[in-house]
Design a protein around this motif. Sequence first.
Motif, short mmCIF file in Angstrom:
data_model
loop_
_atom_site.label_atom_id
_atom_site.label_comp_id
_atom_site.label_asym_id
_atom_site.label_seq_id
_atom_site.Cartn_x
_atom_site.Cartn_y
_atom_site.Cartn_z
N LEU A 86 0.52 10.43 16.38
CA LEU A 86 0.86 10.52 15.24
C LEU A 86 0.53 8.83 14.57
N GLN A 87 0.29 7.54 14.84
CA GLN A 87 -0.47 6.62 14.80
C GLN A 87 -2.22 6.85 15.08
N PRO A 119 0.89 3.04 11.00
CA PRO A 119 0.11 1.74 9.76
C PRO A 119 -0.51 1.90 8.75
N MET A 120 0.23 1.43 7.22
CA MET A 120 0.51 1.73 6.34
C MET A 120 -0.55 1.20 4.97
N HIS A 121 -1.50 0.61 6.49
CA HIS A 121 -2.38 -0.67 5.82
C HIS A 121 -3.88 0.99 5.65
N GLU A 122 -3.64 1.55 6.36
CA GLU A 122 -4.59 2.43 6.78
C GLU A 122 -4.32 3.28 6.01
N VAL A 123 -3.08 4.40 5.59
CA VAL A 123 -2.86 4.87 4.60
C VAL A 123 -3.30 4.62 3.46
N THR A 124 -2.79 3.67 2.74
CA THR A 124 -3.27 3.10 1.11
C THR A 124 -4.93 3.04 1.37
N THR A 125 -5.44 1.78 2.13
CA THR A 125 -6.73 1.63 2.03
C THR A 125 -7.51 3.23 2.10
N LYS A 176 -10.26 10.37 8.57
CA LYS A 176 -11.57 10.18 7.11
C LYS A 176 -11.33 9.17 6.12
N ARG A 177 -12.08 8.60 5.22
CA ARG A 177 -11.22 8.13 4.11
C ARG A 177 -10.80 9.77 3.16
N GLY A 178 -9.96 9.80 2.73
CA GLY A 178 -9.61 11.20 2.22
C GLY A 178 -8.94 11.90 2.42
N GLU A 223 -6.46 6.09 1.36
CA GLU A 223 -6.24 7.23 0.56
C GLU A 223 -6.11 8.98 1.70
N ALA A 224 -5.44 8.53 2.43
CA ALA A 224 -4.88 9.41 3.43
C ALA A 224 -3.37 9.96 3.11
N ASP A 225 -3.80 11.53 3.19
CA ASP A 225 -3.01 12.39 3.27
C ASP A 225 -2.08 12.33 4.07
N LEU A 226 -0.51 12.08 4.13
CA LEU A 226 0.39 12.71 5.45
C LEU A 226 0.82 13.87 5.21
N CYS A 227 0.25 15.10 5.73
CA CYS A 227 1.56 16.72 5.17
C CYS A 227 2.74 16.84 6.30
N GLY A 228 3.59 16.70 5.94
CA GLY A 228 4.91 17.24 7.10
C GLY A 228 4.73 19.27 6.67
#
Length: 348
Positions: A251-252, A278-284, A259-261, A286-291
Motif C-alpha cells: 500500500l505504501q 506516506p501521507m505527504h505523498e497523498v496530499t501533495t 501519478k499526481r492526481g 492529491e492522490a485518491d485512496l479508494c476502499g
Amino acid sequence: MSAMKAAVLHGIEDLRLEDRPVPRLQKPDDVLIRVRAIGVCGSDIHYYRHGRIGRFVVEAPMVLGHECAGEVVGVGSAVATLEVGDRVAVEPGVPCRQCESCRTGRYNLCPDVAFLATPPVDGAFCEFIVSPADFAFKLPDTVSLGAGAMMEPLSVGFHAARRGRLTAGDTVAILGAGPIGQTAFQAARAFGAATTIMTDVVPYRLDFARRAGATHVLNSGETDPVAAVQDLTAGRGADVVIECAGAPDTLQQGIRMVKRGGKVVVVGLPAVAELPLPMHEVTTREADLCGIFRYANVYGRAIAATAAGQCEVESLITHRWGLLQAEEAVLFADEHKNECMKVLVEIA
Ligand SMILES: [Zn+2]
Ligand SMILES: [Zn+2]
C-alpha cells in the motif's frame, strides 16, 4: 428429492460432509439452483483455519463457499426472467433494498446484506441453493459454469476498475498477482488499460501474469517497484494503482508510484487494522485512496465482457475437485497457494 450433500464448517479445521434438506423457494421471485461449480476463496480458507474474519465469527455450523454457478431447477411464481434449465452465475450478496446505501445504488455497503458463507448465512458448497432471481445472472452458452463461478472474483476486479475510473490508454499498476490481482488485471484490460504492470514476490504468480499478457511483470522482492514504475512512465507514475496484496508495504508502494492526481484503489485487506502511510505523498499529489468492499452492479457486465472475449477467466482455474473432496480442495488451496491460482469444486 429432499436431502443434499453439503460441506459444513463446524469449527476450526472441522469441515464435514453432511446431508442437509434441499432448500425450498421461499418468495415468489426466488429461484432454486443446482450448484455445479464453486470457487475456493481466501475467505473460505480463513474461516476454515481461524473460524472468523474480523467481526464475522462462525458460531453455528455454516456451509462454506460463495463463488458459484449452476442450473436453475425451480422458479417462483413471479419469476419472469429465468426458466428451468438456464445456467446462471449467482451474485452472492443480497442486500435489504431499503437502506440509504441500497437506495443510492451502493448496495454492497448495505449493513443488512446476506452474503453467502458469511456468518450466519450458509454458502454454496452444497448441491442446491435458493437465490432471488435478480441475483442469478443467465450465462450465455459460450461461458462455462466454471467461468460462471469466476464472475464473483472478476466482479471485484470490475468494481476496482470502476472505482479507479480506469479508462482507455491508462497505465495501471496491480500490486499482488494472486487470483484477485489476476481478475483486476482482466478488468483493467477490458476497461482499456494500455500498460499493465503487475508485481508480486511469488514466481508462479509472476509467470501467470506474464502468460496472461501483463505488459510488465516485476518481482518486488528483487526490484524496487516504485523506481521501476517511475522508469516505465518517464517519471510520471501510474494513472491507477490497484493494491491487491493487502500488505502494508504494497500500500505504501502504491501511494509512492501513483501519478499526481491519480487513484490508489485498495482491494487487499491488510491483516492489521491500522498502519502508517506516506501521507505527504497523498496530499501533495492529491492522490485518491479508494476502499473496495465486494462490488455492486457489475455482474452482468463481467459476464458480457467474458462472453465478448474481453476477459478470459477460465485459465484462472488451475485445479478441480469434487464436492466430496471439499476439505481437500480447501487444504490444497491453502497449502499450495504459491503453486495454484484458483481451485474449483465441481458437482457433476
Ligand atoms: Zn471470493
Ligand atoms: Zn440495504
